[in-house]
Design an enzyme around this catalytic site. Structure first.
Site, PDB file in Angstrom:
ATOM      1  N   GLU A  33      -1.561  -5.136   3.171  1.00 47.15           N
ATOM      2  CA  GLU A  33      -0.668  -4.659   2.120  1.00 47.15           C
ATOM      3  C   GLU A  33       0.767  -4.673   2.626  1.00 47.15           C
ATOM      4  OE1 GLU A  33      -0.869  -0.711  -0.689  1.00 47.15           O
ATOM      5  OE2 GLU A  33      -0.990  -0.396   1.482  1.00 47.15           O
ATOM      6  N   HIS A  35       4.362  -3.581   3.597  1.00 48.79           N
ATOM      7  CA  HIS A  35       4.942  -2.305   4.027  1.00 48.79           C
ATOM      8  C   HIS A  35       6.448  -2.437   4.189  1.00 48.79           C
ATOM      9  CE1 HIS A  35       0.778  -1.158   4.730  1.00 48.79           C
ATOM     10  NE2 HIS A  35       1.183   0.084   4.891  1.00 48.79           N
ATOM     11  N   ASP A  44      -2.189  -0.574   7.953  1.00 42.95           N
ATOM     12  CA  ASP A  44      -3.336   0.208   7.495  1.00 42.95           C
ATOM     13  C   ASP A  44      -4.619  -0.150   8.236  1.00 42.95           C
ATOM     14  OD1 ASP A  44      -1.571   1.273   5.701  1.00 42.95           O
ATOM     15  OD2 ASP A  44      -2.506   0.443   3.910  1.00 42.95           O
ATOM     16  N   HIS A 120      -5.981   3.710   4.474  1.00 40.53           N
ATOM     17  CA  HIS A 120      -5.395   3.245   3.207  1.00 40.53           C
ATOM     18  C   HIS A 120      -5.856   4.214   2.126  1.00 40.53           C
ATOM     19  CE1 HIS A 120      -3.991   0.354   0.197  1.00 40.53           C
ATOM     20  NE2 HIS A 120      -5.199   0.284  -0.340  1.00 40.53           N
ATOM     21  N   GLU A 122      -5.969   4.470  -1.029  1.00 35.83           N
ATOM     22  CA  GLU A 122      -6.722   4.042  -2.196  1.00 35.83           C
ATOM     23  C   GLU A 122      -8.208   3.808  -1.923  1.00 35.83           C
ATOM     24  OE1 GLU A 122      -3.725   3.078  -1.317  1.00 35.83           O
ATOM     25  OE2 GLU A 122      -2.490   2.417  -2.987  1.00 35.83           O
ATOM     26  N   HIS A 176       4.596   5.579   1.779  1.00 41.64           N
ATOM     27  CA  HIS A 176       4.216   4.183   2.006  1.00 41.64           C
ATOM     28  C   HIS A 176       5.387   3.396   2.599  1.00 41.64           C
ATOM     29  CE1 HIS A 176       2.271   0.343   1.513  1.00 41.64           C
ATOM     30  NE2 HIS A 176       3.363  -0.115   0.896  1.00 41.64           N
ATOM     31  N   GLU A 181       4.433   5.896   8.848  1.00 42.15           N
ATOM     32  CA  GLU A 181       3.774   4.659   9.265  1.00 42.15           C
ATOM     33  C   GLU A 181       4.671   3.838  10.193  1.00 42.15           C
ATOM     34  OE1 GLU A 181       0.746   3.202   5.868  1.00 42.15           O
ATOM     35  OE2 GLU A 181       2.826   3.319   5.199  1.00 42.15           O
TER      36      GLU A 181
END
Length: 252
Positions: A33, A35, A44, A120, A122, A176, A181
């Site tokens: 994904e 970032h 992730d 992650h 989700e 995010h 992160e």
């Protein structure tokens, strides 16, 4: 072979380590994904795998399975959505079935305890379904297995949050590609972070509902939902130390 990574063992060494449920299997689950322009597509995956390996090194009776790299669809209000090249996601049913099959495959080798380390947001409820179904299937087959599901950020205390965000924390929903992160990646994979490309933006604001099809205008053009500008490797170390210690203490 002394590696904690299951895939780096030969099959006989692996067999001897796991027979009669001799090891817990740590399974990192992440996503590919975007970032933001300052960071690679795989935090992730890399972050939960790193945490899993450090926890296993402390324990002595854990092995780290290869991570599941493809996660559930990036959502607008937590991951920026699926508008960006590089974000490569699967549907919930696919993730659930994949994790379910992997757990049962390892159970067939004699493993009886599993810790899924999610990286992650989700993914969470689809991993719940996979774990629940795997436990029930194993029981019907005469085996008793136990599956723990955790997300590493749940082991970060308020005290550490205050250290990492001395000017105030905008909340997990907009982290995010932000400070948390990015700081961790600066600590574990600085070669995959280019802070010269970091975009300093205010935290994203969203309405209290979702809409389908998703609206790209809700998402900052950088793909990040808050600014990573204040990220440092030192902050990443604070976060990692607490997560690793907490998970090892709980499941080691």
């Amino acid at each position: 072979m002394n590696s904690v990574k299951l895939a780096e063992l030969d099959w006989m060494t692996y067999r001897d380590r796991v027979q009669d449920g001799g090891c817990r299997i740590l399974l990192p689950v992440g996503a590919i994904e975007q970032h933001g322009p300052h960071m690679s597509l795989n935090p992730d995956v890399l972050i939960p795998e790193y945490i899993a390996c450090r926890v296993a090194e402390r324990s002595g009776n854990m092995l780290v399975a290869p991570p599941i790299a493809y996660g559930y669809k990036s959502q607008v209000k937590s991951g920026g959505g699926n508008f960006f090249p590089g974000t490569t996601c699967v549907g919930g049913r696919a993730l659930e079935e994949y994790a379910y099959d992997v757990i049962l495959a390892y159970a067939a080798h004699g493993n009886r305890e599993f810790v899924l380390i999610n990286g992650h947001f989700e993914n969470s409820m689809f991993l719940v379904e996979a774990a629940d179904r795997a436990v029930k299937h194993a029981r019907l087959s005469g085996k008793e297995i136990r599956v723990v599901l955790l997300s590493y950020w749940d082991f970060i205390s308020e005290a550490t949050i205050e250290k990492v965000f001395p000017d105030g924390f905008s909340g997990w929903a907009v982290e995010h590609g932000g400070v948390l992160e990015t700081s961790i990646m600066l600590k574990i994979h600085p070669e995959l972070v280019d802070m010269a490309k970091a975009v300093d933006i205010p935290p994203a604001e969203f309405p209290p509902y979702d809409v389908f099809p998703p609206d790209p205008s809700w998402v900052p053009s950088s793909g990040t939902l808050s600014s990573p500008a204040q990220a440092t490797a030192e902050k990443g170390e604070w976060i990692l130390d607490e997560c690793i210690a907490g998970i090892a203490r709980t499941f080691g």
